[in-house]
Scaffold this motif. Sequence first.
Motif, PDB file in Angstrom:
ATOM      1  N   SER A   4       0.840  -1.199   0.000  1.00 10.50           N
ATOM      2  CA  SER A   4       0.000   0.000   0.000  1.00 10.50           C
ATOM      3  C   SER A   4       0.870   1.243   0.000  1.00 10.50           C
ATOM      4  N   HIS A   5       0.748   2.053  -1.011  1.00  8.56           N
ATOM      5  CA  HIS A   5       1.435   3.336  -1.044  1.00  8.56           C
ATOM      6  C   HIS A   5       0.523   4.311  -0.340  1.00  8.56           C
ATOM      7  N   VAL A   6       0.932   4.759   0.820  1.00  9.69           N
ATOM      8  CA  VAL A   6       0.047   5.570   1.636  1.00  9.69           C
ATOM      9  C   VAL A   6       0.550   6.997   1.794  1.00  9.69           C
ATOM     10  N   SER A   7       1.327   7.472   0.836  1.00  7.57           N
ATOM     11  CA  SER A   7       1.838   8.831   0.990  1.00  7.57           C
ATOM     12  C   SER A   7       0.708   9.850   0.994  1.00  7.57           C
ATOM     13  N   LEU A   8      -0.367   9.596   0.256  1.00  8.93           N
ATOM     14  CA  LEU A   8      -1.505  10.512   0.292  1.00  8.93           C
ATOM     15  C   LEU A   8      -2.144  10.488   1.672  1.00  8.93           C
ATOM     16  N   SER A 127      -3.664   9.217  15.513  1.00 13.30           N
ATOM     17  CA  SER A 127      -3.787   8.583  14.203  1.00 13.30           C
ATOM     18  C   SER A 127      -2.637   7.594  14.065  1.00 13.30           C
ATOM     19  N   ILE A 128      -2.905   6.458  13.407  1.00 15.57           N
ATOM     20  CA  ILE A 128      -1.955   5.344  13.409  1.00 15.57           C
ATOM     21  C   ILE A 128      -1.833   4.729  12.018  1.00 15.57           C
ATOM     22  N   ILE A 129      -0.607   4.318  11.668  1.00 15.75           N
ATOM     23  CA  ILE A 129      -0.363   3.457  10.510  1.00 15.75           C
ATOM     24  C   ILE A 129       0.352   2.224  11.055  1.00 15.75           C
ATOM     25  N   LYS A 130      -0.167   1.017  10.728  1.00  7.67           N
ATOM     26  CA  LYS A 130       0.436  -0.237  11.170  1.00  7.67           C
ATOM     27  C   LYS A 130       0.688  -1.118   9.964  1.00  7.67           C
ATOM     28  N   GLY A 131       1.800  -1.847   9.979  1.00 10.56           N
ATOM     29  CA  GLY A 131       2.118  -2.792   8.928  1.00 10.56           C
ATOM     30  C   GLY A 131       3.310  -3.637   9.305  1.00 10.56           C
ATOM     31  N   ASP A 146       3.746  -1.756   4.149  1.00 11.12           N
ATOM     32  CA  ASP A 146       3.540  -3.068   3.539  1.00 11.12           C
ATOM     33  C   ASP A 146       3.014  -4.014   4.604  1.00 11.12           C
ATOM     34  N   GLY A 147       1.929  -4.694   4.299  1.00 13.10           N
ATOM     35  CA  GLY A 147       1.344  -5.634   5.241  1.00 13.10           C
ATOM     36  C   GLY A 147       2.041  -6.975   5.273  1.00 13.10           C
ATOM     37  N   VAL A 153      -2.227  -3.610   5.718  1.00 15.30           N
ATOM     38  CA  VAL A 153      -1.864  -2.357   6.364  1.00 15.30           C
ATOM     39  C   VAL A 153      -3.118  -1.774   6.992  1.00 15.30           C
ATOM     40  N   THR A 154      -2.987  -1.269   8.204  1.00 16.98           N
ATOM     41  CA  THR A 154      -4.090  -0.625   8.898  1.00 16.98           C
ATOM     42  C   THR A 154      -3.749   0.837   9.099  1.00 16.98           C
TER      43      THR A 154
END
Length: 165
Positions: A4-8, A127-131, A146-147, A153-154
């Motif tokens: 997952s590209h989550v830059s946005l 706020s959280i990003i998990k992987g 990356d999950g 990815v959460t």
Amino acid sequence: MKLSHVSLLASLLFSASSWALSSDTEQPIHINSNSQNFDMQSNQVTFTGNVTLKQGSIEIFADKIVVIRPQGKEGREVLEAYGKPTRFSQLTDDGKTLKGKANKLRYELENEFLKMTDSAELTQDDSIIKGKVITYNMKTQKLIADGGKDDRVTTILQPSQLNNK
């Protein structure tokens, strides 16, 4: 989609100027540990046992930190931190605290590149990003989560942060 590209999403989660306190990299690095082992041949220092690293507002807490200086050149150091988990925090230019944890952290000073591996988590203002793996290139301000093979990815965004953007 495994990668997952989550830059946005990251830009919604963490404003571009909020990733690092800009003066941190100009500060000396202080490391405390129960023991250290310096290998002059490989330009590598290994710190073990309740290791704390502080550089400006950056703090890293780990079981072990390895500092590698390729070809002995200052400014090209690579820091590898290990723990269950290794934790870090850093103040941002806008006064917020960025926190992360993973079983392994790798930071390349010259490239301004951070890689968090195994149970990686990055948080700011709830706020959280998990992987499995989270990488962040500070120069290009690109974050990739990356999950892994079996996970996803959460990302949890708090409404108050979205409303402030």
